[in-house]
Design an enzyme around this catalytic site. Structure first.
Site, PDB file in Angstrom:
ATOM      1  N   SER A  12       0.838  -1.201   0.000  1.00 55.29           N
ATOM      2  CA  SER A  12       0.000   0.000   0.000  1.00 55.29           C
ATOM      3  C   SER A  12       0.872   1.249   0.000  1.00 55.29           C
ATOM      4  O   SER A  12       2.040   1.211   0.403  1.00 55.29           O
ATOM      5  CB  SER A  12      -0.914  -0.008   1.227  1.00 55.29           C
ATOM      6  OG  SER A  12      -0.191  -0.355   2.385  1.00 55.29           O
ATOM      7  N   GLU A  14       0.864   5.453   0.945  1.00 53.36           N
ATOM      8  CA  GLU A  14       0.180   6.489   1.734  1.00 53.36           C
ATOM      9  C   GLU A  14       0.428   7.887   1.160  1.00 53.36           C
ATOM     10  O   GLU A  14       1.548   8.219   0.780  1.00 53.36           O
ATOM     11  CB  GLU A  14       0.698   6.423   3.181  1.00 53.36           C
ATOM     12  CG  GLU A  14       0.110   7.477   4.085  1.00 53.36           C
ATOM     13  CD  GLU A  14       0.564   7.316   5.536  1.00 53.36           C
ATOM     14  OE1 GLU A  14       0.495   6.198   6.082  1.00 53.36           O
ATOM     15  OE2 GLU A  14       0.988   8.331   6.109  1.00 53.36           O
ATOM     16  N   GLY A 104      -4.193   9.867  16.898  1.00 55.56           N
ATOM     17  CA  GLY A 104      -3.739  11.179  16.445  1.00 55.56           C
ATOM     18  C   GLY A 104      -3.039  11.905  17.571  1.00 55.56           C
ATOM     19  O   GLY A 104      -2.941  11.408  18.693  1.00 55.56           O
ATOM     20  N   ASP A 105      -2.496  13.072  17.269  1.00 56.25           N
ATOM     21  CA  ASP A 105      -1.827  13.905  18.274  1.00 56.25           C
ATOM     22  C   ASP A 105      -2.536  15.238  18.335  1.00 56.25           C
ATOM     23  O   ASP A 105      -2.877  15.813  17.298  1.00 56.25           O
ATOM     24  CB  ASP A 105      -0.354  14.116  17.892  1.00 56.25           C
ATOM     25  CG  ASP A 105       0.415  12.809  17.989  1.00 56.25           C
ATOM     26  OD1 ASP A 105       0.327  12.162  19.040  1.00 56.25           O
ATOM     27  OD2 ASP A 105       1.068  12.433  17.000  1.00 56.25           O
ATOM     28  N   TYR A 141       4.113   0.094  16.903  1.00 55.41           N
ATOM     29  CA  TYR A 141       5.384   0.799  17.105  1.00 55.41           C
ATOM     30  C   TYR A 141       6.510  -0.154  17.509  1.00 55.41           C
ATOM     31  O   TYR A 141       6.730  -0.383  18.702  1.00 55.41           O
ATOM     32  CB  TYR A 141       5.190   1.892  18.175  1.00 55.41           C
ATOM     33  CG  TYR A 141       4.142   2.894  17.759  1.00 55.41           C
ATOM     34  CD1 TYR A 141       4.491   4.042  17.061  1.00 55.41           C
ATOM     35  CD2 TYR A 141       2.788   2.656  17.997  1.00 55.41           C
ATOM     36  CE1 TYR A 141       3.522   4.935  16.635  1.00 55.41           C
ATOM     37  CE2 TYR A 141       1.813   3.545  17.568  1.00 55.41           C
ATOM     38  CZ  TYR A 141       2.194   4.681  16.885  1.00 55.41           C
ATOM     39  OH  TYR A 141       1.231   5.563  16.443  1.00 55.41           O
ATOM     40  N   HIS A 145       6.046   3.552  21.092  1.00 55.24           N
ATOM     41  CA  HIS A 145       5.445   4.886  20.939  1.00 55.24           C
ATOM     42  C   HIS A 145       6.107   5.861  21.921  1.00 55.24           C
ATOM     43  O   HIS A 145       6.359   5.507  23.075  1.00 55.24           O
ATOM     44  CB  HIS A 145       3.932   4.794  21.199  1.00 55.24           C
ATOM     45  CG  HIS A 145       3.228   6.080  20.957  1.00 55.24           C
ATOM     46  ND1 HIS A 145       3.021   7.011  21.957  1.00 55.24           N
ATOM     47  CD2 HIS A 145       2.713   6.624  19.826  1.00 55.24           C
ATOM     48  CE1 HIS A 145       2.383   8.066  21.441  1.00 55.24           C
ATOM     49  NE2 HIS A 145       2.187   7.844  20.148  1.00 55.24           N
ATOM     50  N   LYS A 161      -6.166  -2.765  20.980  1.00 55.54           N
ATOM     51  CA  LYS A 161      -6.729  -2.391  19.663  1.00 55.54           C
ATOM     52  C   LYS A 161      -7.129  -3.649  18.886  1.00 55.54           C
ATOM     53  O   LYS A 161      -8.141  -3.662  18.189  1.00 55.54           O
ATOM     54  CB  LYS A 161      -5.718  -1.559  18.862  1.00 55.54           C
ATOM     55  CG  LYS A 161      -5.349  -0.264  19.555  1.00 55.54           C
ATOM     56  CD  LYS A 161      -4.609   0.700  18.643  1.00 55.54           C
ATOM     57  CE  LYS A 161      -3.124   0.539  18.647  1.00 55.54           C
ATOM     58  NZ  LYS A 161      -2.409   1.711  18.077  1.00 55.54           N
ATOM     59  N   PHE A 212      11.519  14.847  11.760  1.00 60.05           N
ATOM     60  CA  PHE A 212      10.324  14.021  11.824  1.00 60.05           C
ATOM     61  C   PHE A 212      10.546  12.831  12.767  1.00 60.05           C
ATOM     62  O   PHE A 212       9.692  12.489  13.583  1.00 60.05           O
ATOM     63  CB  PHE A 212      10.000  13.558  10.408  1.00 60.05           C
ATOM     64  CG  PHE A 212       8.578  13.167  10.208  1.00 60.05           C
ATOM     65  CD1 PHE A 212       7.550  13.988  10.632  1.00 60.05           C
ATOM     66  CD2 PHE A 212       8.262  11.961   9.582  1.00 60.05           C
ATOM     67  CE1 PHE A 212       6.227  13.612  10.456  1.00 60.05           C
ATOM     68  CE2 PHE A 212       6.951  11.582   9.401  1.00 60.05           C
ATOM     69  CZ  PHE A 212       5.928  12.412   9.843  1.00 60.05           C
ATOM     70  N   HIS A 262       4.060  -1.010   3.555  1.00 60.52           N
ATOM     71  CA  HIS A 262       3.224   0.188   3.427  1.00 60.52           C
ATOM     72  C   HIS A 262       4.188   1.370   3.277  1.00 60.52           C
ATOM     73  O   HIS A 262       4.968   1.655   4.185  1.00 60.52           O
ATOM     74  CB  HIS A 262       2.370   0.356   4.688  1.00 60.52           C
ATOM     75  CG  HIS A 262       1.549   1.605   4.722  1.00 60.52           C
ATOM     76  ND1 HIS A 262       0.308   1.714   4.119  1.00 60.52           N
ATOM     77  CD2 HIS A 262       1.780   2.826   5.292  1.00 60.52           C
ATOM     78  CE1 HIS A 262      -0.187   2.927   4.327  1.00 60.52           C
ATOM     79  NE2 HIS A 262       0.688   3.625   5.036  1.00 60.52           N
TER      80      HIS A 262
END
Ligand code: FAD
Length: 281
Positions: A12, A14, A104-105, A141, A145, A161, A212, A262
């Site tokens: 995939s 993104e 999200g953050d 992660y 994380h 999850k 990043f 991905h």
């Protein structure tokens, strides 16, 4: 890695929703080039707090209409349950049935956390609202994380999850294949049995990648950092070296049973195309 070998491979790409008309025109071209590789799906990121909500929707619908499935990312931070229900309904109307469910953050300056605290609650809400309609992907992660107290806690939260109904996971990017292999081993011990697809970040711009990675907790190993620093401003050499390094990483992952890849394309086709060619997929 044995547990991952039974899953069929998924590839995939993104994108993020374009911010300008120029960006939109460029993304059409990038999409067309990458569509020729026949990925399983494209995914489109979502700004936390719904900041790119409409643009994510527009991009997903446009991609879906061209024939290859599109999976919207959906983050729950700073959102209400009702706003999420509405987004889900809109995607169902468009025949979109894959989703990347995230916490999200919280954007700086945004105070309200919203009604859902963690991604497992979002997965549960999606299942409660739409049953098995959506194929749900969540984040994982291998290098832990950044807000997690430790690896064991993070793994426990990842399992929540999966128990809430996630079908598959996509990892944060990493450059050390061992991080992924150790993570998969830990998942096997924890009886987590879903495909965990490595997220791949091509290397194109060192300072951007460095910034990043600091933010999202991805490690750039010292040897790689030092090699990249050695190229200075020579973008062309960084890109050529980056393609070699990331191709080798992907090859090692696939050879050891990773269930696909991905690519975080950053809305560029050239690096992903070059890596794909090296992999002879
Ligand atoms: P969670 O799974 O909720 O985890 C977040 C933190 O909380 C972790 O430290 C975890 O250990 C802890 N935690 C989880 N559940 C619990 C619980 N029940 N109780 C206590 N602690 C818990 N961000 C965007 O804004 N838009 C995007 O489109 C986007 N796409 C992404 C795609 C991928 C593949 C990945 C890997 C990340 C993406 N992100 C995106 C970034 C992501 O939103 C951040 O990494 C965010 O900080 C965590 O999201 P999550 O879904 O992993 O959260």
């Amino acid at each position: 890695m044995e547990s991952q070998k039974k899953f069929s491979r998924s590839f995939s790409f993104e994108f993020y929703p374009p911010k300008s008309e120029e960006g939109a025109a460029s993304l059409i071209k990038v999409h067309n080039e990458l569509a020729q590789l026949k990925p399983d799906y494209f995914s489109v990121t979502f700004g936390a707090g719904g900041s790119t909500r409409d643009k994510t929707f527009e991009s997903v619908v446009a991609i879906q209409q061209k024939g290859i499935p599109a999976a919207p990312h959906l983050s729950c931070v700073a959102s209400s349950r009702d706003s999420i229900r509405e987004i889900l309904k809109n995607y169902q109307t468009q025949g979109v049935n894959k989703i990347v469910a995230l916490r999200g953050d919280l954007p700086s300056g945004m105070m309200s956390l919203g009604e859902l605290r963690h991604a497992n609650e979002l997965v549960a809400l999606i299942r409660q609202e739409s049953g098995e309609y959506f194929q749900i992907h969540v984040a994982a992660y291998p290098e832990v994380h950044p807000q997690a107290a430790n690896a064991a806690q993070d793994l426990k939260h990842f399992k929540l999850k999966v128990e809430a109904g996630a079908d598959a996971a996509i990892t944060q990017y990493f450059y050390s294949p061992e991080a992924y292999f150790h993570f998969i081993e830990a998942c096997e011990i924890a009886s987590i049995d879903i495909p965990i697809v490595p997220g791949i970040m091509p290397i194109t711009n060192y300072s951007q990648l460095f910034r990043f990675s600091e933010m999202c907790g991805a490690d750039i190993p010292r040897w790689l950092r030092k090699r990249l620093e050695g190229f200075g401003d020579d973008r062309q050499s960084i890109q050529a070296f980056g393609v070699d390094v990331v191709s080798e990483l992907c090859q090692r992952l696939l050879d050891n049973g990773a269930p696909g890849l991905h690519f975080y394309t950053m809305n560029q086709s050239a690096p992903t195309l070059a890596i794909w060619k090296n992999l002879q997929l």
